[in-house]
Design an enzyme around this catalytic site. Structure first.
Site, PDB file in Angstrom:
ATOM      1  N   GLY A  86       0.872  -1.167   0.000  1.00 14.54           N
ATOM      2  CA  GLY A  86       0.000   0.000   0.000  1.00 14.54           C
ATOM      3  C   GLY A  86       0.908   1.215   0.000  1.00 14.54           C
ATOM      4  O   GLY A  86       1.871   1.249  -0.754  1.00 14.54           O
ATOM      5  N   SER A 119       5.756  -5.490  -1.289  1.00 14.80           N
ATOM      6  CA  SER A 119       5.775  -4.082  -1.710  1.00 14.80           C
ATOM      7  C   SER A 119       6.146  -3.166  -0.531  1.00 14.80           C
ATOM      8  O   SER A 119       7.281  -3.245  -0.047  1.00 14.80           O
ATOM      9  CB  SER A 119       4.434  -3.732  -2.338  1.00 14.80           C
ATOM     10  OG  SER A 119       4.485  -2.501  -3.006  1.00 14.80           O
ATOM     11  N   ALA A 120       5.243  -2.349  -0.022  1.00 10.91           N
ATOM     12  CA  ALA A 120       5.573  -1.480   1.113  1.00 10.91           C
ATOM     13  C   ALA A 120       6.055  -2.303   2.314  1.00 10.91           C
ATOM     14  O   ALA A 120       6.914  -1.857   3.079  1.00 10.91           O
ATOM     15  CB  ALA A 120       4.362  -0.634   1.505  1.00 10.91           C
ATOM     16  N   HIS A 156       8.575  -3.677  -7.088  1.00  9.13           N
ATOM     17  CA  HIS A 156       7.950  -3.292  -8.375  1.00  9.13           C
ATOM     18  C   HIS A 156       8.999  -2.737  -9.335  1.00  9.13           C
ATOM     19  O   HIS A 156       8.703  -1.800 -10.090  1.00  9.13           O
ATOM     20  CB  HIS A 156       6.867  -2.218  -8.179  1.00  9.13           C
ATOM     21  CG  HIS A 156       5.684  -2.614  -7.364  1.00  9.13           C
ATOM     22  ND1 HIS A 156       4.580  -3.244  -7.899  1.00  9.13           N
ATOM     23  CD2 HIS A 156       5.405  -2.456  -6.044  1.00  9.13           C
ATOM     24  CE1 HIS A 156       3.685  -3.438  -6.939  1.00  9.13           C
ATOM     25  NE2 HIS A 156       4.159  -2.983  -5.803  1.00  9.13           N
ATOM     26  N   GLU A 191       8.413  -7.260 -10.665  1.00 11.37           N
ATOM     27  CA  GLU A 191       7.129  -7.841 -10.226  1.00 11.37           C
ATOM     28  C   GLU A 191       7.125  -9.352 -10.464  1.00 11.37           C
ATOM     29  O   GLU A 191       7.622  -9.835 -11.481  1.00 11.37           O
ATOM     30  CB  GLU A 191       5.972  -7.157 -10.950  1.00 11.37           C
ATOM     31  CG  GLU A 191       5.808  -5.719 -10.482  1.00 11.37           C
ATOM     32  CD  GLU A 191       4.526  -5.059 -10.976  1.00 11.37           C
ATOM     33  OE1 GLU A 191       3.890  -5.581 -11.902  1.00 11.37           O
ATOM     34  OE2 GLU A 191       4.168  -4.004 -10.412  1.00 11.37           O
TER      35      GLU A 191
END
Lengths: 240, 240
Positions: A86, A119-120, A156, A191
């Protein structure tokens, strides 16, 4: 220490964690329980539901730490933690202000808590937030993250699009600017790929190569499935 | 107060400031002098040379404030200031640590200094860094910027690419996340466009529409050349 650091949780054309469900299931253990940290998105209940539904077919149960009476205690008693993606600024701010940053860090480094991030959540495993792709929508107390590994990760990771007419920096240009100000290696995870750390071993996963950026050298492609334990013994040097 | 806030300094297929040279020349005044702040890029001399060469054909001379004996004094004595693009975190950190942030802010708000910014330099004119597109490669003392306007700008605003398979957030998704945490309008300036503020008037420039994001409403397209003075009387509400 056991880390499972994913570039992303949702791959193009797939459902949440679908591209990596076998590996996630192995990491958590079939029939296991996952403590989930949903703070990178606004709607914590909805986010937790997505994770629970993705893992239910493997018999894995999920609790959102936000929904417990005492999130610090929920993390202190967990065996496996997942910090979802997020916005990394919003996420770090929340981890800092709730005290979760210290609890998570101590237990993971002590080998008491297995850590999964996407991700985050993968940004959080690094020394700082400095290689996040996210918009700084919230202001954390500092950029200091969990520091579970001694290098930075760029999730990413995106190769330049030669047909683009957009004049914003490419990802590689951004990371080269990072290296101008910080002598810290950055692992670009494309990714669909991930890094799995187990004690002193580290191995790349997924079908694509990773791209390693270090100061004073050309970026280097690391083949899918490579062992990269040397990353774990790096010494990061951030500017002041 | 006189502001000239550009989305970007280099448009696709054009040289530095080439797409907007007439407007820049009008703003500075033919034969005028520009104080240039190159801190968003690493090589200050090279950056200043690019700006000087772009403006020389209009008889405009350029001094990089980094090359003066006293940058604060150079800014205190300037009539027109240009803060160039690059990395907005590195730039804000430098403005804060040199004390330039206060001097620039005071003189611009007092109407003594005309302010031109592009990209990161346009981010600086906003209350905070929170709608920057840049990687947080350096840690500023806070996200508080110059606050010359009471709303946020997103430079290099980019429409979604429907053919993309990349799973990172689109620009619109990022700005919607910003609005989840901050009740502050954001003006998305597409490449090749700008905002010109003169006292209580504000007008969009360039051939493309701008896109205005406000909490609780659908994003709104603002036609090229529109007058948008209402932006100047907004009251921003940031989260804590």
């Amino acid at each position: 220490m056991e880390l499972f650091l994913l570039s992303n949780s949702r791959n193009h054309g797939h459902g949440f964690l679908e591209h990596v469900l076998d590996e996630v299931s192995d990491f958590i253990g079939p029939g296991g329980h996952l403590a989930f940290v949903p703070f990178a998105l606004k709607d914590h209940d909805a986010y937790t539901k997505v994770v629970a539904e993705a893992l239910a077919p493997r018999g894995i149960t999920v609790t959102g730490v936000h929904a417990t009476a005492d999130p610090l205690r929920a993390v202190a008693e967990a065996e496996v933690l997942f910090i979802g993606g997020g916005n990394s600024f919003r996420l770090l701010k929340t981890l800092q202000r709730t005290g979760l940053r210290e609890v998570v860090r101590e237990r993971v480094l002590a080998g008491e808590l297995r850590y999964m991030g996407s991700s985050a959540g993968t940004n959080m495993a690094c020394p700082t937030l400095r290689t996040s792709n996210d918009m700084p929508i919230a202001e954390p107390d500092s950029f200091e993250a969990l520091g579970l590994v001694p290098f930075q990760i760029n999730p990413h990771y995106l190769d330049p699009d030669p047909s683009s007419t957009h004049m914003g920096e490419t990802r590689q240009q951004r990371l080269e600017e990072f290296l101008e100000d910080n002598d810290v290696p950055v692992l670009g995870l494309r990714e669909g790929t991930w890094l799995r750390v187990s004690g002193s071993t580290a191995r790349l996963g997924g079908a694509k190569a990773a791209r390693l950026f270090t100061r004073g050298a050309e970026p280097r492609e690391l083949a899918p499935g490579s062992d990269v334990p040397e990353l774990l013994t790096m010494t990061p040097h951030f500017d002041s």
